[in-house]
Design a protein around this motif. Structure first.
Motif, short mmCIF file in Angstrom:
data_model
loop_
_atom_site.label_atom_id
_atom_site.label_comp_id
_atom_site.label_asym_id
_atom_site.label_seq_id
_atom_site.Cartn_x
_atom_site.Cartn_y
_atom_site.Cartn_z
N ILE A 1 47.30 33.01 -20.19
CA ILE A 1 47.13 31.97 -21.19
C ILE A 1 45.71 32.06 -21.76
O ILE A 1 44.73 32.09 -21.00
N PHE A 2 45.62 32.15 -23.08
CA PHE A 2 44.35 32.06 -23.78
C PHE A 2 44.25 30.69 -24.43
O PHE A 2 45.21 30.25 -25.08
N ILE A 3 43.12 30.04 -24.30
CA ILE A 3 42.90 28.76 -24.96
C ILE A 3 41.73 28.93 -25.92
O ILE A 3 40.60 29.17 -25.49
N ASP A 4 42.01 28.83 -27.20
CA ASP A 4 40.98 28.98 -28.22
C ASP A 4 40.46 27.61 -28.62
O ASP A 4 41.13 26.60 -28.45
N GLU A 5 39.23 27.58 -29.17
CA GLU A 5 38.59 26.32 -29.59
C GLU A 5 38.60 25.32 -28.44
O GLU A 5 38.85 24.12 -28.62
N VAL A 6 38.30 25.79 -27.23
CA VAL A 6 38.40 24.94 -26.05
C VAL A 6 37.40 23.79 -26.09
O VAL A 6 37.58 22.77 -25.41
N GLN A 7 36.35 23.92 -26.91
CA GLN A 7 35.36 22.85 -27.00
C GLN A 7 35.95 21.56 -27.58
O GLN A 7 35.34 20.50 -27.47
N ASP A 8 37.14 21.63 -28.18
CA ASP A 8 37.76 20.45 -28.77
C ASP A 8 38.46 19.57 -27.73
O ASP A 8 38.84 18.44 -28.04
N ASP B 1 42.55 16.12 -20.83
CA ASP B 1 42.75 17.55 -21.09
C ASP B 1 41.98 18.40 -20.08
O ASP B 1 42.44 19.47 -19.67
N LEU B 2 40.81 17.92 -19.69
CA LEU B 2 40.01 18.68 -18.73
C LEU B 2 40.67 18.72 -17.36
O LEU B 2 40.53 19.71 -16.63
N GLU B 3 41.43 17.69 -17.02
CA GLU B 3 42.19 17.71 -15.77
C GLU B 3 43.33 18.73 -15.84
O GLU B 3 43.66 19.39 -14.84
N GLY C 1 35.52 29.45 -26.85
CA GLY C 1 35.06 28.36 -27.71
C GLY C 1 33.60 28.53 -28.05
O GLY C 1 32.89 29.35 -27.48
N ASP C 2 33.16 27.74 -29.00
CA ASP C 2 31.75 27.68 -29.38
C ASP C 2 31.32 26.23 -29.24
O ASP C 2 31.73 25.38 -30.03
N ILE C 3 30.53 25.95 -28.22
CA ILE C 3 30.11 24.58 -27.94
C ILE C 3 29.43 23.96 -29.16
O ILE C 3 29.54 22.76 -29.41
N ARG C 4 28.77 24.78 -29.94
CA ARG C 4 28.04 24.27 -31.12
C ARG C 4 28.99 23.83 -32.23
O ARG C 4 28.56 23.23 -33.21
N PHE D 1 31.66 14.15 -20.86
CA PHE D 1 31.78 15.56 -21.25
C PHE D 1 32.36 15.72 -22.66
O PHE D 1 32.86 16.79 -23.00
N LYS D 2 32.28 14.67 -23.47
CA LYS D 2 32.88 14.73 -24.80
C LYS D 2 31.97 15.48 -25.78
O LYS D 2 30.76 15.49 -25.66
N PHE D 3 32.61 16.12 -26.76
CA PHE D 3 31.92 16.89 -27.80
C PHE D 3 31.03 17.96 -27.14
O PHE D 3 31.46 18.64 -26.23
N MET D 4 29.77 18.09 -27.58
CA MET D 4 28.96 19.19 -27.07
C MET D 4 28.69 19.08 -25.57
O MET D 4 28.36 20.09 -24.92
N ASN D 5 28.84 17.90 -25.01
CA ASN D 5 28.61 17.75 -23.57
C ASN D 5 29.69 18.41 -22.71
O ASN D 5 29.55 18.44 -21.48
N ILE D 6 30.73 18.94 -23.34
CA ILE D 6 31.69 19.72 -22.57
C ILE D 6 31.01 20.96 -21.96
O ILE D 6 31.48 21.50 -20.95
N TRP D 7 29.89 21.36 -22.54
CA TRP D 7 29.10 22.46 -21.98
C TRP D 7 28.70 22.15 -20.54
O TRP D 7 28.70 23.02 -19.68
N LYS D 8 28.37 20.89 -20.26
CA LYS D 8 27.98 20.48 -18.91
C LYS D 8 29.18 20.58 -17.96
O LYS D 8 29.00 20.89 -16.78
N TRP D 9 30.38 20.30 -18.47
CA TRP D 9 31.58 20.41 -17.64
C TRP D 9 31.80 21.87 -17.24
O TRP D 9 32.06 22.18 -16.07
N PHE D 10 31.66 22.78 -18.20
CA PHE D 10 31.83 24.20 -17.90
C PHE D 10 30.77 24.68 -16.91
O PHE D 10 31.06 25.46 -16.00
#
Length: 338
Positions: free
Chosen positions: A120-127, A132-134, A150-153, A169-178
């Motif tokens: 499975i590939f997930i594109d635009e994962v930053q959205d 969804d993260l669960e 994805g591109d966090i930016r 972890f919403k929006f750009m803060n999803i970077w912290k989740w990763f």
């Protein structure tokens, strides 16, 4: 990739689904086992429709409710939290429903996916956000090969902006989740900073929007094409008509409430443009973007992300409508000198 490998490609926006289908058709048209699906249709088709009876016996899904607000006064076990009066599943609580179905069914949905696909590939994962993260955690713990791109930016959209689950972890803060998931050993982050789309001047401006605390690698532009009008420019309001006539850029604005003086030009909202690639863009900036260019005043993360998306739609040139350059060293386009 072996042609017998069964692959599912997921993404959030309709624009990106269509672009992925076009790319796969032209570049992997001879691969018979690649499917593209939207995130919500994926959740309904693979978890809710087949396994809803594990949670609500005798119930069926009869549609998709895209617009219901959060059902804040209904408990997590209440049917009406997840479905409206027409038995249409509410988008706003769909990911939470999936996690509950998986718990009640003993991960029946994940086990079914393991039989259907190899990868499975997930594109635009930053959205993705909220529950969804669960679901990502469930997929990562499966036997499936899961790759997320994805591109966090570009985190200017969210599958559910009103969800309180994982709100940190919403929006750009999803970077912290990763980063946290990588520290826990559940995934590996690989930054790939090359761009084939954007000219070096465009990539340089896009990089400048985010300070070093984000730990983003510097973008390497592999676009060496020359067209006679390449890079980043400022365009005076009085010259907008001439610029549009000469270069036919995609006109972009923050929202329908911004750049009202240019509504007759039918500019596209930046959020709608995400996923597109075009030769040139013309951006009608917000006040915050004007201050960034003219005064160097730092942008808030969401402001920076929107400006980043607008700039990086462009391959050869990105122009910003401004009357004065201020402290900026960006060149001002002069129709008399072209």
């Amino acid at each position: 990739m072996p042609k017998d490998r069964r692959v599912l490609v997921l993404t959030y926006t309709t624009v990106n689904q269509n672009e992925l289908r076009d790319r796969l058709s032209s570049q992997a048209g001879d691969h018979p086992h690649i499917e593209v699906a939207g995130w919500f249709s994926f959740l309904i088709s693979n978890f809710v429709r087949p396994f809803l009876p594990f949670l609500y016996s005798g119930k069926r899904v009869r549609g998709f409710d895209f617009s219901s607000p959060p059902q804040r006064y209904l408990g997590n076990k209440d049917w009406n939290r997840y479905f409206n009066q027409h038995d249409e599943v509410r988008k706003v609580h769909l990911p939470q429903l999936v996690t509950r179905i998986e718990e009640a069914s003993g991960r029946a949905g994940i086990r079914r996916l393991e039989r259907m696909y190899d990868q499975i590939f997930i594109d635009e994962v930053q959205d993705l956000c909220g529950y969804d993260l669960e679901i990502l955690k469930l997929l990562m713990s499966s036997r499936l090969s899961v790759e997320m791109v994805g591109d966090i930016r570009q985190a200017i959209l969210a599958t559910n902006q009103q969800e309180v689950k994982n709100k940190q972890f919403k929006f750009m803060n999803i970077w912290k989740w990763f980063q946290a998931e990588e520290a826990a050993g559940r995934l590996t982050i690989t930054q790939r900073p090359q761009t084939w789309r954007c000219r070096p001047e465009i990539a340089l401006l896009a990089d400048s929007l985010f300070d070093s605390s984000w730990d983003f690698q510097k973008t390497l532009s592999l676009n060496s094409a020359l067209t006679g009008h390449d890079g980043v420019f400022l365009v005076r309001p009085r010259d907008v008509g001439s610029y549009l006539a000469r270069y036919e850029p995609l006109a972009l604005r923050d929202s329908v409430n911004s750049a009202k003086a240019y509504n007759h030009l039918s500019p596209m909202n930046i959020g709608v443009s995400k996923g597109l690639g075009v030769p040139r863009v013309l951006i009608f900036p917000t006040g915050a973007i004007q201050q960034y260019i003219q005064q160097g005043k730092a942008l808030e993360p969401q402001q920076a992300a929107k400006f980043y998306v607008a700039i990086t739609r462009a391959e050869q040139s990105a122009a910003i409508v401004l009357d004065k350059a201020g402290n900026s060293d960006l060149p001002i386009w002069d129709p008399e000198l072209v």
